[in-house]
Write a protein that holds these residues in place. Structure first.
Motif, mmCIF file in Angstrom:
data_model
loop_
_atom_site.group_PDB
_atom_site.id
_atom_site.type_symbol
_atom_site.label_atom_id
_atom_site.label_comp_id
_atom_site.label_asym_id
_atom_site.label_seq_id
_atom_site.Cartn_x
_atom_site.Cartn_y
_atom_site.Cartn_z
ATOM 1 N N ALA A 17 1.609 6.136 4.931
ATOM 2 C CA ALA A 17 2.697 5.323 4.378
ATOM 3 C C ALA A 17 2.423 4.946 2.919
ATOM 4 O O ALA A 17 3.310 5.070 2.059
ATOM 5 C CB ALA A 17 2.906 4.064 5.224
ATOM 6 N N LEU A 18 1.205 4.487 2.627
ATOM 7 C CA LEU A 18 0.880 4.097 1.253
ATOM 8 C C LEU A 18 0.797 5.313 0.330
ATOM 9 O O LEU A 18 1.216 5.251 -0.828
ATOM 10 C CB LEU A 18 -0.418 3.301 1.209
ATOM 11 C CG LEU A 18 -0.381 1.927 1.894
ATOM 12 C CD1 LEU A 18 -1.758 1.273 1.859
ATOM 13 C CD2 LEU A 18 0.674 1.020 1.281
ATOM 14 N N GLY A 19 0.270 6.426 0.848
ATOM 15 C CA GLY A 19 0.194 7.652 0.044
ATOM 16 C C GLY A 19 1.564 8.194 -0.313
ATOM 17 O O GLY A 19 1.818 8.575 -1.466
ATOM 18 N N GLU A 20 2.464 8.203 0.664
ATOM 19 C CA GLU A 20 3.827 8.690 0.398
ATOM 20 C C GLU A 20 4.580 7.765 -0.550
ATOM 21 O O GLU A 20 5.464 8.215 -1.282
ATOM 22 C CB GLU A 20 4.594 8.844 1.706
ATOM 23 C CG GLU A 20 4.120 10.021 2.533
ATOM 24 C CD GLU A 20 4.813 10.135 3.882
ATOM 25 O OE1 GLU A 20 5.594 9.225 4.257
ATOM 26 O OE2 GLU A 20 4.570 11.146 4.567
ATOM 27 N N ALA A 92 -0.061 -5.455 -5.032
ATOM 28 C CA ALA A 92 0.249 -6.080 -3.740
ATOM 29 C C ALA A 92 1.747 -6.068 -3.466
ATOM 30 O O ALA A 92 2.173 -5.831 -2.326
ATOM 31 C CB ALA A 92 -0.284 -7.508 -3.699
ATOM 32 N N ALA A 93 2.563 -6.299 -4.483
ATOM 33 C CA ALA A 93 4.016 -6.286 -4.300
ATOM 34 C C ALA A 93 4.496 -4.930 -3.801
ATOM 35 O O ALA A 93 5.374 -4.844 -2.922
ATOM 36 C CB ALA A 93 4.715 -6.665 -5.603
ATOM 37 N N GLN A 94 3.897 -3.844 -4.319
ATOM 38 C CA GLN A 94 4.267 -2.501 -3.870
ATOM 39 C C GLN A 94 3.830 -2.269 -2.420
ATOM 40 O O GLN A 94 4.562 -1.681 -1.628
ATOM 41 C CB GLN A 94 3.633 -1.448 -4.775
ATOM 42 C CG GLN A 94 4.178 -1.455 -6.189
ATOM 43 C CD GLN A 94 3.430 -0.479 -7.054
ATOM 44 O OE1 GLN A 94 3.489 0.742 -6.823
ATOM 45 N NE2 GLN A 94 2.707 -0.984 -8.040
ATOM 46 N N VAL A 95 2.629 -2.732 -2.090
ATOM 47 C CA VAL A 95 2.121 -2.589 -0.723
ATOM 48 C C VAL A 95 3.024 -3.346 0.252
ATOM 49 O O VAL A 95 3.386 -2.833 1.310
ATOM 50 C CB VAL A 95 0.660 -3.073 -0.620
ATOM 51 C CG1 VAL A 95 0.210 -3.164 0.835
ATOM 52 C CG2 VAL A 95 -0.262 -2.162 -1.414
ATOM 53 N N LEU A 96 3.390 -4.567 -0.111
ATOM 54 C CA LEU A 96 4.263 -5.366 0.752
ATOM 55 C C LEU A 96 5.606 -4.677 0.962
ATOM 56 O O LEU A 96 6.159 -4.702 2.068
ATOM 57 C CB LEU A 96 4.467 -6.763 0.159
ATOM 58 C CG LEU A 96 3.240 -7.666 0.234
ATOM 59 C CD1 LEU A 96 3.434 -8.901 -0.639
ATOM 60 C CD2 LEU A 96 2.935 -8.055 1.669
ATOM 61 N N GLU A 97 6.134 -4.056 -0.070
ATOM 62 C CA GLU A 97 7.407 -3.334 0.044
ATOM 63 C C GLU A 97 7.305 -2.206 1.077
ATOM 64 O O GLU A 97 8.238 -1.944 1.823
ATOM 65 C CB GLU A 97 7.803 -2.769 -1.320
ATOM 66 C CG GLU A 97 9.123 -2.071 -1.343
ATOM 67 C CD GLU A 97 10.312 -3.004 -1.168
ATOM 68 O OE1 GLU A 97 11.337 -2.550 -0.633
ATOM 69 O OE2 GLU A 97 10.222 -4.180 -1.550
ATOM 70 N N VAL A 98 6.147 -1.571 1.134
ATOM 71 C CA VAL A 98 5.944 -0.435 2.042
ATOM 72 C C VAL A 98 5.656 -0.901 3.475
ATOM 73 O O VAL A 98 6.146 -0.296 4.432
ATOM 74 C CB VAL A 98 4.778 0.456 1.542
ATOM 75 C CG1 VAL A 98 4.434 1.543 2.560
ATOM 76 C CG2 VAL A 98 5.122 1.069 0.199
ATOM 77 N N LEU A 99 4.877 -1.973 3.636
ATOM 78 C CA LEU A 99 4.373 -2.320 4.965
ATOM 79 C C LEU A 99 5.035 -3.527 5.638
ATOM 80 O O LEU A 99 5.191 -3.521 6.860
ATOM 81 C CB LEU A 99 2.860 -2.582 4.898
ATOM 82 C CG LEU A 99 1.975 -1.406 4.487
ATOM 83 C CD1 LEU A 99 0.520 -1.822 4.474
ATOM 84 C CD2 LEU A 99 2.187 -0.211 5.406
ATOM 85 N N GLU A 100 5.380 -4.561 4.885
ATOM 86 C CA GLU A 100 5.824 -5.800 5.516
ATOM 87 C C GLU A 100 7.147 -5.620 6.269
ATOM 88 O O GLU A 100 8.126 -5.125 5.734
ATOM 89 C CB GLU A 100 5.978 -6.917 4.484
ATOM 90 C CG GLU A 100 6.224 -8.263 5.132
ATOM 91 C CD GLU A 100 6.226 -9.408 4.140
ATOM 92 O OE1 GLU A 100 5.928 -10.520 4.567
ATOM 93 O OE2 GLU A 100 6.521 -9.187 2.958
#
Length: 148
Positions: A17-20, A92-100
């Motif tokens: 998910a994070l890689g894509e 972190a904002a990008q990670v949250l967009e992908v996972l939260e």
């Protein structure tokens, strides 16, 4: 059907998910690691502290777990004067967009509830003395089921 390791299944899904999503900072891709190599760039994401606690099974052929995963967003700077938590915050904002609030694509008969952010905090350290590391920790929780 064989039983599969839920932690490995989750780890693969998070990496995917994070890689894509192509997480980046100022157009520079952010690497994602389980173990950080010596050659790692100054900014990266570390997947750590994955846990799955077995829960009560709802059916003879269904296993359930309560799971968490900690993401450590590490940003390195050559001096305290150049250090900032803004870089880790933007990543972190990008990670949250992908996972939260998302359900990740899982394999081997696993399904998960939407992820929930249960902890977010910053830490500054300079263990190496030649770099100042600013960390942003994001811990997510979710339920996991495997139907056989």
């Amino acid at each position: 059907m064989p039983t599969y390791d839920p932690i490995l299944t989750i780890q693969k899904a998070v990496f995917k998910a994070l890689g894509e999503a192509q997480i980046n900072y100022v157009s520079t891709p952010i690497s994602i690691y389980e173990f950080v190599p010596e050659s790692a760039p100054n900014h990266y994401i570390l997947l750590s502290q994955q846990s799955c606690i077995p829960g009560a099974t709802s059916a003879a052929r269904c296993k359930v777990w309560e799971c968490t995963i900690l993401l450590d967003i590490v940003t390195g700077f050559p001096s305290i004067q150049q250090s900032t938590s803004t870089v880790a915050g933007e990543i972190a904002a990008q990670v949250l967009e992908v996972l939260e609030g998302k359900r990740l694509e899982l394999t081997n008969g696993f399904q998960m509830s939407p992820t929930q952010l249960i902890m977010s905090n910053n830490l500054i350290d300079n263990k190496t003395k030649d770099m100042i590391d600013v960390h942003r920790f994001l811990r997510f929780s979710f339920g996991l089921e495997q139907h056989q």
